[in-house]
Enzyme design. Structure first.
Site, PDB file in Angstrom:
ATOM      1  N   HIS A 172       0.857  -1.196   0.000  1.00  0.00           N
ATOM      2  CA  HIS A 172       0.000   0.000   0.000  1.00  0.00           C
ATOM      3  C   HIS A 172       0.889   1.242   0.000  1.00  0.00           C
ATOM      4  O   HIS A 172       1.937   1.249   0.647  1.00  0.00           O
ATOM      5  CB  HIS A 172      -0.892   0.011   1.248  1.00  0.00           C
ATOM      6  CG  HIS A 172      -2.025   0.965   1.113  1.00  0.00           C
ATOM      7  ND1 HIS A 172      -1.870   2.306   1.395  1.00  0.00           N
ATOM      8  CD2 HIS A 172      -3.282   0.809   0.656  1.00  0.00           C
ATOM      9  CE1 HIS A 172      -3.026   2.917   1.168  1.00  0.00           C
ATOM     10  NE2 HIS A 172      -3.895   2.038   0.705  1.00  0.00           N
ATOM     11  N   ASP A 176      -8.017  -4.782  -0.903  1.00  0.00           N
ATOM     12  CA  ASP A 176      -8.467  -5.551  -2.077  1.00  0.00           C
ATOM     13  C   ASP A 176      -8.225  -7.040  -1.953  1.00  0.00           C
ATOM     14  O   ASP A 176      -8.710  -7.813  -2.781  1.00  0.00           O
ATOM     15  CB  ASP A 176      -7.737  -5.020  -3.333  1.00  0.00           C
ATOM     16  CG  ASP A 176      -8.148  -3.598  -3.621  1.00  0.00           C
ATOM     17  OD1 ASP A 176      -7.278  -2.714  -3.570  1.00  0.00           O
ATOM     18  OD2 ASP A 176      -9.344  -3.371  -3.834  1.00  0.00           O
TER      19      ASP A 176
END
Ligand code: SDX
Length: 395
Positions: free
Chosen positions: A273, A330
């Site tokens: 991320h 996700d």
């Protein structure tokens, strides 16, 4: 101090970076919307209430919640003329391309809300927000039906997520039977995607909105940014990755070894991320919900087993630990959506439906604060110093 250059409006003022909507602490895995921790919202709130909070800054009281829900229901249908766009879209057109086009086109069907003037567009903000949240959901369902070659199903007087499931899965002659676990899981997924600070697509909405472009055009641009596989498209990429690992008879071990070679084509999708250098708190919540939903629905998904092995590898192997690569939002969301019967092609559309409140709130923040000052990031110039023109015969 995070090493991220705030957008500079070109006048040395990074005020454009300031926001009161979402707080994110990547080192400690903290995510709060208007001060409320995501864990509490996930446990006690729902998508529509959290959307109201993200947009208006406070949790709604009963009267405000009723009024907001009424606005959303009143704006659930899409004009018959707009449905004609689908006559032109190929059936296999990328869903996010169709969504971005349709959201942009809303400006032409609501010209009174899309004047490209901060003052008038802000005056009509409540209506624009309801039109966008409700219609992005309805258009999402229309995209699914178009892909399947099925007739559109009109919205009913149902709760937000249930209406989406109804418009996706009902038939003209038989309504889809809403399973409480499915409705709750979809609601949770939408809530967890509601906003996420200055991510790529929300920053795009702010950038476009700062030019006084209307909110529909701004969100259409944001949906375009969200479609990228490194961003909102990652949930689809995760499922394709898990499916290919499964199809190759790999239990994930070979794939992890390939990912550790560091080439971009073998990345663990759903890991890493730009900000979280710790666990993405949304991934923790979704991972837990994944187990619960599949157990309640009695689904045994081999891709979930592979996902858990990948997660275990990432949490215990130095390559991932040293690079602070943890599962992000996700990683498990696709497995839940698959369990709900939502096709992979629709995963990023669901992300966009969830993220609408955050994009809307950020557009309003820029439109209210920009006072005509357009985002104009500066650059670090690494090109040629001045040099003189040379005629073709001397080159
Ligand atoms: C979202 O910003 C947001 O808030 C986004 C989002 C939101 O809610 O809006 O949270 C939603 O976009 C989540 C992220 C979804 N994307 C993916 O899951 C795609 C896979 N992830 C990567 O592509 C990557 O981790 C990014 C794009 C998410 C972040 O990239 P960074 O922080 O720029 O990391 P990097 O590219 O600088 O890589 C640092 C190192 C590199 O290795 P070295 O060159 O140091 O040897 O980590 C490696 C990378 O090769 N690396 C990975 C990896 N991600 C980074 N290695 C294997 N698998 C990965 N997924």
């Amino acid at each position: 101090d995070t090493g991220y250059i705030c957008y500079d409006q070109g006048y040395g003022n990074t005020g454009s970076c300031e926001s009161t909507i979402t707080y994110l602490d990547g080192d400690n895995g903290i995510l709060r919307h208007r001060g409320y921790p995501i864990e509490q919202l996930a446990a006690h709130s729902n998508y529509v209430e959290t959307a109201y909070l993200v947009i208006y800054g406070e949790l709604p009281n009963a009267e405000q919640r009723l009024k907001f829900g009424k606005l959303l229901r009143e704006n659930a249908t899409v004009a018959p003329q707009m449905q004609k766009f689908f006559d032109a879209f190929p059936k296999d057109a990328p869903p996010m391309v169709m969504l971005s086009s349709m959201v942009g086109a809303l400006a032409s069907y609501h010209p009174e809300l899309a004047t490209n003037n901060f003052e008038t567009d802000l005056k009509n903000f409540d209506q624009s927000a309801a039109v966008l949240i409700s219609k992005i959901r309805t258009i999402g369902a229309m995209i699914y039906r178009h892909q399947k070659g099925l007739p559109f199903i009109f919205p009913k007087d149902l709760p937000f997520a249930d209406n989406f499931l109804h418009m996706m899965f009902s038939e003209p002659y038989e309504d889809y039977k809403i399973i409480p676990e499915v409705s709750h899981a979809l609601n949770l997924l939408l809530l967890l995607h509601a906003d996420h600070e200055q991510n790529c697509s929300t920053s795009t909405v702010r950038m476009v909105g700062s030019s006084a472009a209307n909110i529909f055009t701004s969100l259409s641009s944001g949906i375009g940014a969200l479609s990228g596989p490194l961003h909102g498209g990652a949930n689809t990429a995760v499922m394709q990755m898990l499916q290919s690992i499964h199809d190759e008879g790999d239990d994930g071990t070979r794939f992890v070894e390939a990912a550790k070679q560091g080439n971009k084509s073998n990345r663990l999708m759903g890991f890493g991320h730009p900000v979280y250098r710790n666990y993405d708190p949304r991934a923790t919540i979704i991972g837990k919900a994944c187990d619960e939903v599949l157990a309640k629905l009695g689904i045994k998904d081999p891709l979930l087993d592979i996902a858990k092995r990948l997660e275990h590898a990432a949490l215990n192997e130095d390559y991932f630990i040293s690079r602070k690569l943890y599962p992000n939002v996700d990683f498990y969301s696709g497995i839940i959506m698959r369990a709900l019967g939502i096709p992979t092609s629709m995963f990023t559309v669901i992300f966009a439906i969830g993220r609408a409140p955050g994009q809307i709130a950020n557009w309003r923040e820029v439109a209210s604060n920009a006072k005509g000052r357009i985002y104009r990031p500066r650059q670090i110039f690494n090109g040629h110093p001045q040099r003189d023109y040379t005629p073709m015969n001397l080159r």
